[in-house]
Design an enzyme around this catalytic site. Structure first.
Site, PDB file in Angstrom:
ATOM      1  N   GLY A 172       0.810  -1.221   0.000  1.00  0.00           N
ATOM      2  CA  GLY A 172       0.000   0.000   0.000  1.00  0.00           C
ATOM      3  C   GLY A 172       0.839   1.264   0.000  1.00  0.00           C
ATOM      4  N   GLY A 406     -13.128  13.111 -34.079  1.00  0.00           N
ATOM      5  CA  GLY A 406     -13.241  13.410 -32.652  1.00  0.00           C
ATOM      6  C   GLY A 406     -11.936  13.950 -32.107  1.00  0.00           C
ATOM      7  CB  ALA A 407      -8.408  13.108 -32.871  1.00  0.00           C
TER       8      ALA A 407
HETATM    9  C1  HXC Z   1      10.264  -3.678  10.022  1.00  0.00           C
HETATM   10  C2  HXC Z   1      11.829  -4.020   8.412  1.00  0.00           C
HETATM   11  C3  HXC Z   1      10.834  -3.969   7.413  1.00  0.00           C
HETATM   12  C4  HXC Z   1       9.496  -3.783   7.818  1.00  0.00           C
HETATM   13  C5  HXC Z   1      12.716  -4.274   6.459  1.00  0.00           C
HETATM   14  N1  HXC Z   1      12.969  -4.208   7.770  1.00  0.00           N
HETATM   15  N2  HXC Z   1      11.424  -4.158   6.219  1.00  0.00           N
HETATM   16  N3  HXC Z   1      11.537  -3.862   9.696  1.00  0.00           N
HETATM   17  N4  HXC Z   1       9.255  -3.630   9.139  1.00  0.00           N
HETATM   18  N5  HXC Z   1       8.511  -3.703   6.925  1.00  0.00           N
HETATM   19  C6  HXC Z   1      14.261  -4.284   8.423  1.00  0.00           C
HETATM   20  C7  HXC Z   1      14.888  -5.666   8.335  1.00  0.00           C
HETATM   21  O1  HXC Z   1      14.440  -6.476   9.374  1.00  0.00           O
HETATM   22  C8  HXC Z   1      16.363  -5.342   8.441  1.00  0.00           C
HETATM   23  O2  HXC Z   1      16.658  -5.101   9.783  1.00  0.00           O
HETATM   24  C9  HXC Z   1      16.477  -4.015   7.740  1.00  0.00           C
HETATM   25  O3  HXC Z   1      15.153  -3.470   7.721  1.00  0.00           O
HETATM   26  C10 HXC Z   1      16.949  -4.152   6.324  1.00  0.00           C
HETATM   27  O4  HXC Z   1      16.162  -5.137   5.677  1.00  0.00           O
HETATM   28  P1  HXC Z   1      16.822  -6.321   4.829  1.00  0.00           P
HETATM   29  O5  HXC Z   1      15.739  -7.321   4.602  1.00  0.00           O
HETATM   30  O6  HXC Z   1      18.070  -6.781   5.458  1.00  0.00           O
HETATM   31  O7  HXC Z   1      17.215  -5.540   3.503  1.00  0.00           O
HETATM   32  P2  HXC Z   1      17.157  -6.036   2.009  1.00  0.00           P
HETATM   33  O8  HXC Z   1      17.747  -7.399   1.889  1.00  0.00           O
HETATM   34  O9  HXC Z   1      17.735  -4.940   1.205  1.00  0.00           O
HETATM   35  O10 HXC Z   1      15.602  -6.208   1.680  1.00  0.00           O
HETATM   36  C11 HXC Z   1      14.781  -5.066   1.666  1.00  0.00           C
HETATM   37  C12 HXC Z   1      13.315  -5.497   1.584  1.00  0.00           C
HETATM   38  C13 HXC Z   1      12.998  -6.527   2.672  1.00  0.00           C
HETATM   39  C14 HXC Z   1      13.068  -6.108   0.186  1.00  0.00           C
HETATM   40  C15 HXC Z   1      12.483  -4.237   1.687  1.00  0.00           C
HETATM   41  O11 HXC Z   1      13.470  -6.021   3.924  1.00  0.00           O
HETATM   42  C16 HXC Z   1      11.544  -6.830   2.795  1.00  0.00           C
HETATM   43  O12 HXC Z   1      10.993  -7.627   2.007  1.00  0.00           O
HETATM   44  N6  HXC Z   1      10.895  -6.244   3.797  1.00  0.00           N
HETATM   45  C17 HXC Z   1       9.489  -6.458   4.049  1.00  0.00           C
HETATM   46  C18 HXC Z   1       8.710  -5.736   3.025  1.00  0.00           C
HETATM   47  C19 HXC Z   1       7.229  -5.866   3.279  1.00  0.00           C
HETATM   48  O13 HXC Z   1       6.638  -6.911   3.039  1.00  0.00           O
HETATM   49  N7  HXC Z   1       6.651  -4.800   3.862  1.00  0.00           N
HETATM   50  C20 HXC Z   1       5.290  -4.736   4.117  1.00  0.00           C
HETATM   51  C21 HXC Z   1       4.644  -4.351   2.802  1.00  0.00           C
HETATM   52  S1  HXC Z   1       2.946  -4.148   2.993  1.00  0.00           S
HETATM   53  P3  HXC Z   1      18.115  -5.378  10.390  1.00  0.00           P
HETATM   54  O14 HXC Z   1      17.967  -5.085  11.846  1.00  0.00           O
HETATM   55  O15 HXC Z   1      18.413  -6.810  10.098  1.00  0.00           O
HETATM   56  O16 HXC Z   1      19.042  -4.440   9.690  1.00  0.00           O
HETATM   57  C22 HXC Z   1       2.855  -2.582   3.426  1.00  0.00           C
HETATM   58  C23 HXC Z   1       1.472  -2.179   3.677  1.00  0.00           C
HETATM   59  C24 HXC Z   1       1.355  -0.706   3.623  1.00  0.00           C
HETATM   60  O17 HXC Z   1       3.765  -1.873   3.518  1.00  0.00           O
HETATM   61  C25 HXC Z   1      -0.095  -0.440   3.687  1.00  0.00           C
HETATM   62  C26 HXC Z   1      -0.439   0.960   3.485  1.00  0.00           C
HETATM   63  C27 HXC Z   1      -1.905   1.109   3.315  1.00  0.00           C
END
Ligand code: HXC
Length: 518
Positions: A172, A406-407
């Site tokens: 989101g 129309g364009a």
């Molecule tokens: C808390 C998070 C986080 C999250 C990453 N981190 N995403 N912490 N909440 N959503 C933290 C990791 O634990 C890690 O902590 C650090 O950030 C770096 O992440 P890595 O995974 O090591 O980095 P990378 O390999 O570069 O991968 C990046 C990433 C991956 C692809 C973004 O972290 C990931 O898939 N994160 C989750 C993404 C996700 O599903 N988010 C929710 C989406 S839904 P440390 O301490 O180890 O450094 C959403 C809904 C929004 O957002 C709705 C709005 C209406």
């Protein structure tokens, strides 16, 4: 604590905040070829102009031992500074702190700068690099996003909102940039999608990489979600600075006129020759644009998407102006769904921010076929019509060659409140092209002739049709075209038209809002 100790404590805390998630994570960010959130702000703003707000904010979560992991600033750097001396508000997500994920307080920080920008009437620039909702905060994070979305919606059309995507932007979270005016994505290091590759594979079985699903190429070429692809973050940040040259600070102000050293009456004899003898031959519309604008400088918008229509900013006599132009060099400049959507949004963007619009017309019509019809070209074409018809900014139209069906009406015609409508002598303004027209009018007769007779008959009738209808004089006779101008004089005539329109006042009837065919 002695005063000096207190000051030392402040300095030490500032230094700690500046380190975000720490040196190791900063190194990891650099290793990925990315700048840190702070470095991005430094590149973006005028040197030394950044004033940070809320540097000492920390999150409030106690889930999963989060209270033992506090980072000053909580993963987003917010504040204000200047670009070319003009105040802008900015937030920059810090991937080194919990992956730039959005907590309740993180959202509140962003909301605070958005509220300030709205009060002051200043552009908002958001730099996105985030793992999305902070998982440990659950629904508080979702609520934080919604607070931002609501502010994006309220700010739309009030202050310019520009989003840079320099890392992940998923789920989101994509909807905040999507609600803003402009999205710039960095090549190879950014992606945007509602659902990532893993879930996509589980739900649909489709195996696709992150880049192919939501990389900068996809969104600037295929989906049209993003407007610019930058080869580097620095280039992306420079694009933001450039973009603001063409926009006012808010919808109550005019874009800023700069000094123009390019002669206003500069003629270009090449324009008299640019239209090919055969009207089905293409030519480069951008050559016309580059020729007539100040200093030949055209800032193209959505360059890689729906190339059959060109959109972008330039200046005439130093006044920022939006340009919409059909591109005969790509799909003959036909209007299809994507071109209509691209141009409609651009016209509304200009109108919202008081940027006058020049329309250069060479359009053979709407693209026929079941693909387009079934995908709703009626509704999408109507978007462009609606956008032009409701726009109250000065609108100057020049028809270079084709303007059919129309364009013709859609492309800022007189009846859609085009203020000044010129045509080149090469213009062909009619219900349809000669071939189609003769088939409709003479179909029965053609069927009764032998193939040789039919070919000769069609050719003769087409010549007659072109002479009678495919010219600008019919339209000029009825006043639908204000004047037929020599192509080489176009720059001067366009500038004079816009200058005359400087104090134009046009109003739409009072209403809550129109019902644009979305
Ligand atoms: C808390 C998070 C986080 C999250 C990453 N981190 N995403 N912490 N909440 N959503 C933290 C990791 O634990 C890690 O902590 C650090 O950030 C770096 O992440 P890595 O995974 O090591 O980095 P990378 O390999 O570069 O991968 C990046 C990433 C991956 C692809 C973004 O972290 C990931 O898939 N994160 C989750 C993404 C996700 O599903 N988010 C929710 C989406 S839904 P440390 O301490 O180890 O450094 C959403 C809904 C929004 O957002 C709705 C709005 C209406």
């Amino acid at each position: 604590m002695a005063i000096q100790e207190k000051i030392n404590q402040l300095i030490q805390m500032r230094q700690q905040a500046a380190l975000g998630g720490g040196e190791a994570r900063i190194a990891s960010q650099h290793a990925k070829g990315k700048l840190t959130a702070r470095e991005r702000i430094e590149v973006l703003l005028d040197e030394g102009s950044f004033e940070e707000i809320d540097m000492f904010v920390t999150h409030r979560s106690t889930n999963f031992d989060m209270d033992k992991q506090l980072y000053l600033g909580d993963g987003v750097i917010t504040g204000h500074g200047t670009i070319d001396g003009r105040v802008v508000y900015v937030y920059s997500q810090d991937f080194t702190v919990f992956g730039g994920s959005l907590s309740e307080t993180f959202a509140l920080k962003i909301c605070k700068v958005m509220d300030m920008a709205m009060k002051i009437g200043a552009p908002i620039i958001g730099i996105n690099d985030s793992g999305g909702a902070r998982i440990q905060e659950g629904v508080n994070s979702l609520a934080g996003y919604a607070e931002i979305f609501q502010r994006n919606i309220m700010a739309s059309g009030v202050v310019p909102q520009i989003s840079a995507i320099f890392g992940p932007c998923a789920g989101g979270a994509v909807y905040s940039p999507a609600l803003t005016d402009v999205i710039i994505m960095s090549e190879n290091s950014s992606y945007m999608f509602v659902t990532g590759p893993k879930v996509t594979k589980t739900v649909t079985g489709e195996d696709i990489s992150i880049n192919d699903l939501g990389g900068a190429d996809v969104h600037t070429m295929k989906s049209g979600v993003a407007h610019f692809k930058a080869e580097s973050e620095e280039e992306g940040l420079m694009l933001i600075r450039k973009m603001l040259e063409y926009l006012p600070n808010n919808n109550m102000e005019e874009p800023i006129q700069t000094t123009c050293n390019d002669p206003l009456d500069r003629r270009d004899d090449n324009l008299n020759e640019i239209i090919p003898e055969n009207s089905n031959q293409p030519y480069e519309m951008k050559d016309v644009i580059w020729s007539i604008v100040d200093d030949h400088e055209f800032f193209e918008f959505q360059r890689h998407y729906a190339k059959n229509i060109i959109t972008g900013f330039a200046k005439f006599n130093g006044v920022p102006t939006g340009i919409v132009a059909n591109q005969p060099n790509y799909l003959a400049g036909v209007l299809d769904i994507n071109a209509s959507r691209k141009a409609a949004r651009f016209v509304r963007f200009c109108d919202a921010f008081n940027v006058p619009i020049l329309t250069l017309v060479d359009v053979p019509g709407f693209l026929p076929g079941s693909n387009q019809e079934h995908a709703g070209i009626i509704t999408h074409g109507a978007k462009l019509m609606f956008a032009y018809g409701e726009a109250t900014v000065p609108k100057v139209t020049v028809t270079l060659r084709k303007s059919y069906g129309g364009a013709h009406d859609v492309m800022s015609s007189k009846q859609l409140r085009g203020d000044v409508n010129y045509a080149w002598p090469t213009a062909e303004i009619a219900v349809m092209g000669a071939k189609g027209a003769i088939e409709v009018l003479e179909g029965k007769k053609i069927a009764s002739l032998s193939p040789e007779e039919a070919a000769e008959f069609i050719q003769k009738r087409e010549v007659e049709y072109v002479e009678k209808f495919a010219n600008p004089y019919n339209a000029a006779r009825f006043g639908y075209i204000d004047d037929i101008i020599e192509p080489r004089n176009t720059r001067f005539r366009v500038i004079r038209a816009f200058r005359t329109l400087t104090n134009k006042k046009d109003m739409n009837p009072p209403k809550k809002h129109g019902n644009i065919p979305l």
